[in-house]
Motif scaffolding. Structure first.
Motif, PDB file in Angstrom:
ATOM      1  N   ALA A   8      -5.261   4.433   6.491  1.00  0.00           N
ATOM      2  CA  ALA A   8      -4.081   3.576   6.348  1.00  0.00           C
ATOM      3  C   ALA A   8      -3.248   3.622   7.620  1.00  0.00           C
ATOM      4  CB  ALA A   8      -3.248   3.967   5.121  1.00  0.00           C
ATOM      5  N   VAL A  12      -4.415  -1.181   5.731  1.00  0.00           N
ATOM      6  CA  VAL A  12      -3.806  -0.884   4.424  1.00  0.00           C
ATOM      7  C   VAL A  12      -4.682  -0.076   3.477  1.00  0.00           C
ATOM      8  CG1 VAL A  12      -2.294  -2.895   4.453  1.00  0.00           C
ATOM      9  CG2 VAL A  12      -4.562  -3.098   3.466  1.00  0.00           C
ATOM     10  N   ASP A 188       2.992   4.398  -2.004  1.00  0.00           N
ATOM     11  CA  ASP A 188       3.270   2.964  -2.038  1.00  0.00           C
ATOM     12  C   ASP A 188       4.564   2.764  -2.814  1.00  0.00           C
ATOM     13  OD1 ASP A 188       0.982   2.602  -0.648  1.00  0.00           O
ATOM     14  OD2 ASP A 188      -0.146   1.610  -2.248  1.00  0.00           O
ATOM     15  N   GLU A 212       5.253   3.503   3.891  1.00  0.00           N
ATOM     16  CA  GLU A 212       4.323   2.366   3.770  1.00  0.00           C
ATOM     17  C   GLU A 212       4.994   1.111   4.309  1.00  0.00           C
ATOM     18  OE1 GLU A 212       3.758  -0.564   1.541  1.00  0.00           O
ATOM     19  OE2 GLU A 212       4.710  -0.035  -0.367  1.00  0.00           O
ATOM     20  N   THR A 214       3.353  -2.330   3.866  1.00  0.00           N
ATOM     21  CA  THR A 214       2.507  -3.474   3.499  1.00  0.00           C
ATOM     22  C   THR A 214       3.235  -4.811   3.687  1.00  0.00           C
ATOM     23  OG1 THR A 214       1.687  -2.002   1.781  1.00  0.00           O
ATOM     24  CG2 THR A 214       0.913  -4.280   1.711  1.00  0.00           C
ATOM     25  N   GLU A 372      -6.476  -8.023   1.424  1.00  0.00           N
ATOM     26  CA  GLU A 372      -6.859  -7.749   2.807  1.00  0.00           C
ATOM     27  C   GLU A 372      -7.379  -9.078   3.366  1.00  0.00           C
ATOM     28  OE1 GLU A 372      -8.364  -5.926   6.247  1.00  0.00           O
ATOM     29  OE2 GLU A 372      -9.567  -7.188   4.936  1.00  0.00           O
ATOM     30  N   HIS A 409       3.968  -3.941  -4.445  1.00  0.00           N
ATOM     31  CA  HIS A 409       4.632  -3.381  -3.269  1.00  0.00           C
ATOM     32  C   HIS A 409       5.975  -4.059  -3.071  1.00  0.00           C
ATOM     33  CE1 HIS A 409       1.259  -1.160  -1.472  1.00  0.00           C
ATOM     34  NE2 HIS A 409       0.522  -2.044  -2.104  1.00  0.00           N
ATOM     35  N   HIS A 434       0.037   2.352   6.183  1.00  0.00           N
ATOM     36  CA  HIS A 434      -0.285   1.399   5.133  1.00  0.00           C
ATOM     37  C   HIS A 434       0.288   0.010   5.401  1.00  0.00           C
ATOM     38  CE1 HIS A 434      -1.114  -0.068   1.084  1.00  0.00           C
ATOM     39  NE2 HIS A 434      -1.812   1.024   0.865  1.00  0.00           N
ATOM     40  N   GLY A 435      -0.119  -0.565   6.527  1.00  0.00           N
ATOM     41  CA  GLY A 435       0.320  -1.916   6.853  1.00  0.00           C
ATOM     42  C   GLY A 435      -0.539  -2.471   7.969  1.00  0.00           C
ATOM     43  N   GLU A 436      -0.525  -3.783   8.103  1.00  0.00           N
ATOM     44  CA  GLU A 436      -1.241  -4.371   9.239  1.00  0.00           C
ATOM     45  C   GLU A 436      -0.368  -4.227  10.481  1.00  0.00           C
ATOM     46  OE1 GLU A 436      -2.211  -8.319   7.863  1.00  0.00           O
ATOM     47  OE2 GLU A 436      -3.020  -7.365   6.059  1.00  0.00           O
TER      48      GLU A 436
END
Ligand SMILES: [Zn+2]
Length: 467
Positions: A8, A12, A188, A212, A214, A372, A409, A434-436
């Motif tokens: 992560a 994610v 999360d 996180e 997201t 995703e 989220h 936990h994110g792009e």
């Protein structure tokens, strides 16, 4: 002490963060599976990037597979310490890991049939159901807000993260050389005013926060309550066009929210008289677990329970167990609503339902959660005119809709709300996980504007020294 981000990290899935103390004690936060990244996932799932035998303790934030899915592999490779989590997380993880093991074994058996024919070497599953059972013996319950001493130097507290049943934010107070460092791992983070769950709880001041991200750059803005959108889509698809509504949904969380919303429509007396299928044996089990943990319900659900003993059941609902029954749905031309997993439509029965219904403009594919970008759900959400399913191209003739506000989220306002209990001056560093990456860069700016001086975006396997 240091921390290494083994999953992560700028993506994610595969949540896995390893804290290493000066005396070499290793504490692992989550042990999630990588998903939806093609061949890359396989490789990442096979190589942790650390030695499981050199991990002493593990804390699990929640039961989603991208947070717990590699626990059996961790144990099979030599981890034999405790795994701390809430009782609801333990109950959910049990059914999810057994299901995951079955999927691994089935997939490998299928591949191996072809490999055997071609004389290629046979593959091994990531783990078997026996290995999953073995790993489950390591679980130890720590309930929300209980001060738990892992060792005199390491104290643990879990707070409700409001994301799914049992989900927690993890707070560690670690004392080294007489100095205590407070580390918070958000897990999360759910939304404030969730349909079923309590709000994410505030927590004590942290020195370091693994947060996180997201939805670090978006706001969930749907007009009107979810029930209304859901009703409009069902009416339009099933009653006006005579088609089917296919809803890919995580077995845990999202499916129960949909059932709760449909039940609310029934209580209002407006639910169309149709067949509603939940085609996922796992979803049925997850719904049972939720019903066994009423302590996690928010006020509204508790209110509904006073007059409706089962807020997740209504007329026309059927849980599908066998694959035969699931396949039979294809041949049934009647309009209906099918809720099936997986949420990103990457695997599971829903992929078959999408394949069988994508060709007709009578049908609607309704996306209700995060996908995703490279997953089938991601491509559908992106509006791709054609998609790959089981190696073949299909034209997207069905209507694709989404209810973004159904995310488990929080959006960036929720995440800032989550941090509102903190004095930014005293937070030495926030690590975004936990994110792009592009979302994280955006969110990093937002956090700095909100007074958090130091925000880092660790990359995969990056080790960072905590001063
Ligand atoms: Zn999750």
């Amino acid at each position: 002490m240091n921390i290494t981000f083994h999953g992560a990290a700028r993506n994610v899935t595969g949540s896995k963060h390893l804290i290493r103390l000066k005396d070499e004690t290793g504490i692992l936060l989550d042990c999630g599976m990588f998903q939806g990244m093609g061949d890359q996932s396989e490789d990442l799932n096979e190589h942790f990037g650390f030695n499981p035998k050199k991990v002493d303790y593990m804390v699990l934030s929640h039961a989603h597979i991208d947070h717990c899915g590699l626990i059996p592999r961790l144990a099979a490779e030599g981890y034999d310490g405790p795994i701390y989590c809430t009782s609801a997380t333990m109950d959910l993880t049990r059914i999810l890991l057994m299901d995951s093991a079955h999927i691994q074994m089935q997939d490998v058996a299928y591949d191996n049939k072809h490999r055997a024919r071609k004389g290629q070497p046979l593959l091994e599953p990531l783990y078997t159901d026996e290995q999953a059972m073995e790993a489950l013996r390591l679980f130890k319950i720590v309930e929300y807000n209980q001060e738990f001493e892992i060792t005199p130097q390491i104290k643990l507290k879990l707070t409700d993260a409001g994301h799914i049943l049992g989900s927690a934010s993890v707070h560690l107070a670690i004392t080294e050389d007489g100095k205590t460092t407070n580390i918070t791992f958000s897990g999360d983070v759910g939304r404030y005013d969730d349909m079923l769950l309590n709000d994410p709880q505030p927590f004590a001041q942290a020195d370091y926060i693994l947060l996180e991200s997201t939805y670090g750059d978006s706001l969930h803005k749907d007009i009107g309550p979810i029930e209304d959108t859901l009703l409009e889509i069902i009416k339009q698809t099933c009653e006006v066009k005579g088609g089917k509504v296919i809803i890919p949904a995580f077995s845990v969380g999202r499916t129960q929210e949909l059932l709760y919303a449909l039940n609310a429509l029934e209580l209002k007396g407006v639910l169309p008289n149709l067949h509603y299928y939940v085609d996922s044996p796992l979803s049925e089990k997850a719904t049972e677990v939720l019903m066994n943990h009423p302590e996690v319900y928010n006020k509204q659900v508790k209110e509904v329970l006073k007059t409706d003993a089962n807020p997740f059941g209504f007329k026309g609902l059927r849980f599908i167990q066998s694959t035969e029954e699931s396949k039979a749905l294809n041949d049934d031309p009647r309009p209906c609503v099918i809720i099936s997993s997986s949420g990103m439509a990457e695997a599971g029965r829903v992929k078959h339902h999408i394949k069988n219904n994508i060709n007709s403009n009578k049908n609607t594919i309704l996306m209700v959660g995060y996908c995703e970008p490279n997953s089938l759900g991601g491509h559908l959400l992106n509006g791709d005119p054609e998609v790959h399913i089981f190696g073949e191209m299909y034209k997207v003739n069905a209507e694709v809709r989404s209810i973004r506000s159904m995310s488990a989220h929080g959006d960036y306002e929720d995440l800032l709300h989550f941090l509102a209990c903190q004095n930014p001056e005293n937070v030495k560093e926030i690590y975004l996980v936990h994110g792009e990456y592009n979302v994280q860069q955006h969110f990093s700016k937002t956090l700095k504007e909100n007074g958090f001086k130091n925000v880092e975006i660790p990359y995969q396997h990056q080790k960072i020294e905590l001063k």
